[in-house]
Enzyme design. Sequence first.
Site, PDB file in Angstrom:
ATOM      1  N   GLU A 165      -5.083  -5.087  10.852  1.00 26.41           N
ATOM      2  CA  GLU A 165      -3.888  -4.303  11.196  1.00 26.41           C
ATOM      3  C   GLU A 165      -3.802  -4.080  12.699  1.00 26.41           C
ATOM      4  OE1 GLU A 165      -2.764  -1.072   8.741  1.00 26.41           O
ATOM      5  OE2 GLU A 165      -1.300  -0.335  10.175  1.00 26.41           O
ATOM      6  N   HIS A 216      -9.551   1.126   5.456  1.00 23.77           N
ATOM      7  CA  HIS A 216      -8.159   1.120   5.923  1.00 23.77           C
ATOM      8  C   HIS A 216      -8.105   1.806   7.294  1.00 23.77           C
ATOM      9  CE1 HIS A 216      -3.938   2.122   6.384  1.00 23.77           C
ATOM     10  NE2 HIS A 216      -3.704   1.090   5.590  1.00 23.77           N
ATOM     11  N   LYS A 259       0.033   4.274   0.025  1.00 25.52           N
ATOM     12  CA  LYS A 259      -0.574   5.408   0.752  1.00 25.52           C
ATOM     13  C   LYS A 259      -0.398   6.697  -0.063  1.00 25.52           C
ATOM     14  CE  LYS A 259       0.154   2.909   5.027  1.00 25.52           C
ATOM     15  NZ  LYS A 259       0.352   2.951   6.457  1.00 25.52           N
ATOM     16  N   ASN A 306       0.849  -1.198   0.000  1.00 23.92           N
ATOM     17  CA  ASN A 306       0.000   0.000   0.000  1.00 23.92           C
ATOM     18  C   ASN A 306       0.884   1.246   0.000  1.00 23.92           C
ATOM     19  OD1 ASN A 306      -2.028   1.853   0.353  1.00 23.92           O
ATOM     20  ND2 ASN A 306      -2.396   1.338   2.514  1.00 23.92           N
TER      21      ASN A 306
END
Length: 267
Positions: free
Chosen positions: A166, A96, A14, A12
Amino acid sequence: MSGQRKFFVIGNWKMNVDKARIDHIAKFMSAASLDPNTEAVVGCPSCYLSYARQRLPDEIAVAAQNSYKVAHGNFSGEISPAMILDSGCEWVILGHPERRTIFKESDQLIAEKVAHAQQTGIKIIACLCETSEDREEGRTDDVLFGQMKSLAASISDWSRVVIAFEALWASNTGVLATAAQVQEALAKLRHWLRANVSDKVANSTRILYAGSVSSSNCRELAQLEDLDGFLVGSAALRPDIVDIINARRPDVSSLIAHFDRPDGRRA
Ligand code: PGA
């Protein structure tokens, strides 16, 4: 770890790339030998979706990092799953931890986004997270099962969903989750799926771990029973991502060292 669930790694990016950086990453990912037994994806900022799609080899899929709950309309700043698909990309990350914590997206909004995305055929990486406060205050199970319940209620086709857990307390904090902590969390989520959805979904749905995964810890974690891959942040910007994609492939250098020694022991 299960034969019926293909290992899955999403790097990812970001909000940390521009075209030059995408070119750089595409270069080292294209040059690397990637394990064909891993499904590899990158999470790209929306303005670069088409660019990343053009630069990366076909076997690396591209995901958007968010999408809204309807196909089109007066929602300035948002993008829809239909637009992501139209840009040639197959995946979207929803819920996320940074969307949940920084942008205060609720379980309800994320569930609505997941429900809409499911109608479009896009594939979803649906995220759940545990904060350090959740952990310190002993409410991890309530929080995770609450997030899972809300996601599951919006999912009709599990074959197009990957779950990512996560440990936010272990993401760029200097603290690493132990293999036992990761296995415990993932096993609980799989158990929840078994108890609340079905055996089939529990056995076939990939559950990823996120939280400072790097080339140093990926091989040990990749052996965990309930782990099917990783959602990777910082290390996705570096060649480390290649090691992480290859985390289940036998370590060629150690095999060579092993066979090089006359007594057959590792060098
Ligand atoms: P990290 O980020 O690997 O840098 O901890 C993971 C993520 O939040 O996607």
